[in-house]
Enzyme design. Structure first.
Site, short mmCIF file in Angstrom:
data_model
loop_
_atom_site.label_atom_id
_atom_site.label_comp_id
_atom_site.label_asym_id
_atom_site.label_seq_id
_atom_site.Cartn_x
_atom_site.Cartn_y
_atom_site.Cartn_z
N TYR A 59 8.00 69.47 13.91
CA TYR A 59 7.33 68.21 14.75
C TYR A 59 5.89 68.53 14.80
CZ TYR A 59 12.30 67.37 16.36
OH TYR A 59 13.63 66.74 16.18
N SER A 198 18.15 60.70 19.69
CA SER A 198 18.06 59.29 19.80
C SER A 198 19.05 58.78 20.56
CB SER A 198 18.25 59.04 18.35
OG SER A 198 16.86 59.38 17.42
N LEU A 200 18.87 56.85 23.11
CA LEU A 200 18.33 55.20 23.38
C LEU A 200 18.12 54.55 22.22
CD1 LEU A 200 15.74 56.34 26.13
CD2 LEU A 200 17.73 55.12 26.59
N LEU A 205 17.66 50.28 22.96
CA LEU A 205 18.73 50.09 23.97
C LEU A 205 17.85 49.87 25.28
CD1 LEU A 205 21.49 52.69 22.70
CD2 LEU A 205 21.14 50.14 22.55
N1 LIG Z 1 17.78 66.92 14.96
C1 LIG Z 1 17.13 65.83 14.51
O1 LIG Z 1 17.62 65.70 13.56
C2 LIG Z 1 16.68 64.98 15.45
C3 LIG Z 1 16.21 63.46 14.95
C4 LIG Z 1 15.58 62.68 15.69
C5 LIG Z 1 15.39 63.30 17.07
N2 LIG Z 1 15.62 64.43 17.52
C6 LIG Z 1 15.35 65.00 18.99
O2 LIG Z 1 15.60 64.19 19.71
C7 LIG Z 1 14.88 63.56 20.60
C8 LIG Z 1 14.99 62.18 21.05
O3 LIG Z 1 15.41 61.21 19.86
P1 LIG Z 1 14.30 60.12 19.55
O4 LIG Z 1 12.83 60.20 20.09
O5 LIG Z 1 14.49 60.01 18.26
O6 LIG Z 1 15.01 58.90 20.37
P2 LIG Z 1 15.31 58.16 21.68
O7 LIG Z 1 15.22 59.62 22.55
O8 LIG Z 1 16.32 57.56 21.69
O9 LIG Z 1 14.12 57.38 22.05
C9 LIG Z 1 12.67 57.88 22.60
C10 LIG Z 1 11.65 56.60 22.78
O10 LIG Z 1 12.49 55.75 23.60
C11 LIG Z 1 11.39 54.93 24.64
N3 LIG Z 1 12.11 55.57 25.73
C12 LIG Z 1 12.26 56.52 26.44
N4 LIG Z 1 12.60 56.64 27.87
C13 LIG Z 1 12.63 55.22 28.00
C14 LIG Z 1 12.80 54.56 29.30
N5 LIG Z 1 13.25 55.29 30.39
N6 LIG Z 1 12.49 53.24 29.26
C15 LIG Z 1 12.42 52.66 28.25
N7 LIG Z 1 12.20 53.24 26.97
C16 LIG Z 1 12.30 54.47 26.90
C17 LIG Z 1 10.30 55.87 24.03
O11 LIG Z 1 9.47 54.99 23.18
P3 LIG Z 1 8.64 53.83 23.55
O12 LIG Z 1 8.08 53.73 25.00
O13 LIG Z 1 7.43 53.78 22.63
O14 LIG Z 1 9.35 52.40 23.51
C18 LIG Z 1 10.59 57.10 23.74
O15 LIG Z 1 9.56 57.61 22.72
C19 LIG Z 1 13.54 63.61 19.92
O16 LIG Z 1 12.19 63.76 20.73
C20 LIG Z 1 13.90 65.09 19.17
O17 LIG Z 1 13.60 66.24 20.03
C21 LIG Z 1 16.33 65.37 16.62
#
Ligand SMILES: NC(=O)c1ccc[n+]([C@@H]2O[C@H](COP(=O)([O-])OP(=O)(O)OC[C@H]3O[C@@H](n4cnc5c(N)ncnc54)[C@H](OP(=O)(O)O)[C@@H]3O)[C@@H](O)[C@H]2O)c1
Length: 322
Positions: A59, A198, A200, A205
């Site tokens: 990252y 992910s 959300l 979502l």
């Molecule tokens: N192991 C793997 O291969 C892998 C892959 C992906 C992710 N991950 C890990 O999982 C974590 C989370 O996944 P992700 O970042 O892909 O997706 P996520 O958590 O589903 O989405 C995060 C995004 O959703 C929005 N958000 C967050 N809280 C919110 C709220 N309360 N209300 C409205 N919007 C909100 C924000 O974007 P906006 O405000 O810009 O809309 C934020 O950047 C990552 O940070 C990483 O640590 C791991």
């Protein structure tokens, strides 16, 4: 906050914090986010009882680990710190050296959870687990985890390690429920953990986005979920989330998280673009969905059929070259 007991006196928060966003160009949150907001997000998360913090060496090419470690400061010792190795050369000496590099960037004496970021498609896990075993023996690594593993490969990793591989970090949300097929039943029966990434659906979502308001960054421009047709198709699911949210004086994002962690073997690691979001996400741990609400969300999610695969490719290419 609610916690999951993972044995040996360790409890991890049901809502953690994902930090891919920290210092990563592809999220496009910019300098002031990496320099200030990210730190404030971590500090607020700690105040709210979040103990699970997830990062990875890739990252921001190490920047996420540095930002997280610096923001945690002395709290590094009391939280459950999880990072990942990207297994390009998964042989024991490399694994050991990379763990030390991650711990140095985090400023941590110990990695509570060291995860293999994804299965290496050509090398099986015997060699990487030899390195993990050595790291556990010297106390640099607490628990070993995997990510994006099938159930068979998760089990094979346990056999290679010779003890439990505590967790498998996989995509899991109302927009993608594939872990329900076999990973969740295994985790529940064997006392293992599924870490939902992910949760959300990268913000889908939350209900903030539709075909006229699409997020502009590389991560989501490259995701089929955010194609205009799929945003239309998600309308019914978002509406179902809104209905339940109104009943709890909550937001659709909070209900989406409450749904994910309703399963006893699941913890979620949402990312956050602001302190307000981390507050909202932590509060979701306190929302208890009724059976009827859970069922209604399951049904709405089953009706959501996004266009994926080759059918989505032309849309993604059009979006990229527009
Ligand atoms: N192991 C793997 O291969 C892998 C892959 C992906 C992710 N991950 C890990 O999982 C974590 C989370 O996944 P992700 O970042 O892909 O997706 P996520 O958590 O589903 O989405 C995060 C995004 O959703 C929005 N958000 C967050 N809280 C919110 C709220 N309360 N209300 C409205 N919007 C909100 C924000 O974007 P906006 O405000 O810009 O809309 C934020 O950047 C990552 O940070 C990483 O640590 C791991």
């Amino acid at each position: 906050m609610r916690y999951l007991d993972v044995g040996d006196g360790v409890e991890i928060s049901r809502i953690g914090l994902g930090t891919w966003q920290f210092g990563s160009r592809e999220w496009g949150y910019g300098q002031s986010y990496a320099g200030q907001e990210a730190r404030a997000i971590v500090r607020r998360a700690v105040e709210l009882g979040v103990t699970l913090f997830d990062t990875a060496e890739i990252y921001g090419f190490g920047r996420s680990e540095r930002i997280l470690g610096e923001a945690l400061g002395e709290d590094r010792e009391s939280v459950f710190l999880a990072t990942k190795i990207f297994p390009v050369l998964p042989v024991a000496p490399v694994v050991e050296q990379r763990a030390v590099a991650s711990a140095n960037r985090l400023g941590a004496r110990r990695l509570d959870l060291y995860q293999v970021h994804q299965p290496n498609p050509v090398v099986r896990d015997g060699t990487i687990m030899r390195g993990m075993r050595a790291l556990q023996r010297v106390g640099l690594v607490g628990e070993v985890g995997v990510s994006n593993y099938s159930l068979d490969r998760w089990r094979a990793a346990e056999q290679a390690l010779g003890r439990r591989v505590l967790s498998n970090q996989v995509r899991y949300s109302l927009a993608d429920r594939s872990p329900e097929r076999d990973l969740l039943p295994f985790a529940e029966s064997a006392g293992r953990v599924v870490i939902a990434y992910s949760p959300l659906a990268q913000g889908l979502l939350s209900g903030r986005y539709d075909r006229d308001h699409r997020p502009a960054n590389r991560v989501r421009a490259g995701s089929a979920l955010f194609l205009p047709d799929n945003l239309d198709r998600a309308g019914d699911l978002i509406e179902a989330l809104r209905l339940v949210a109104d009943a709890h004086s909550a937001t659709p994002a909070q209900i989406a998280l409450a749904w994910v962690i309703r399963h006893p073997a699941v913890v979620a690691i949402p990312g956050a673009s602001s302190v307000g979001q981390v507050e909202s996400n932590a509060a979701a741990a306190g929302i208890g969905l009724t059976d009827d609400q859970y069922q209604a969300l399951n049904e709405a999610s089953a009706r959501f059929r996004p266009v994926t695969g080759p059918a989505a490719l032309s849309g993604l290419l059009r979006a990229r070259f527009r």
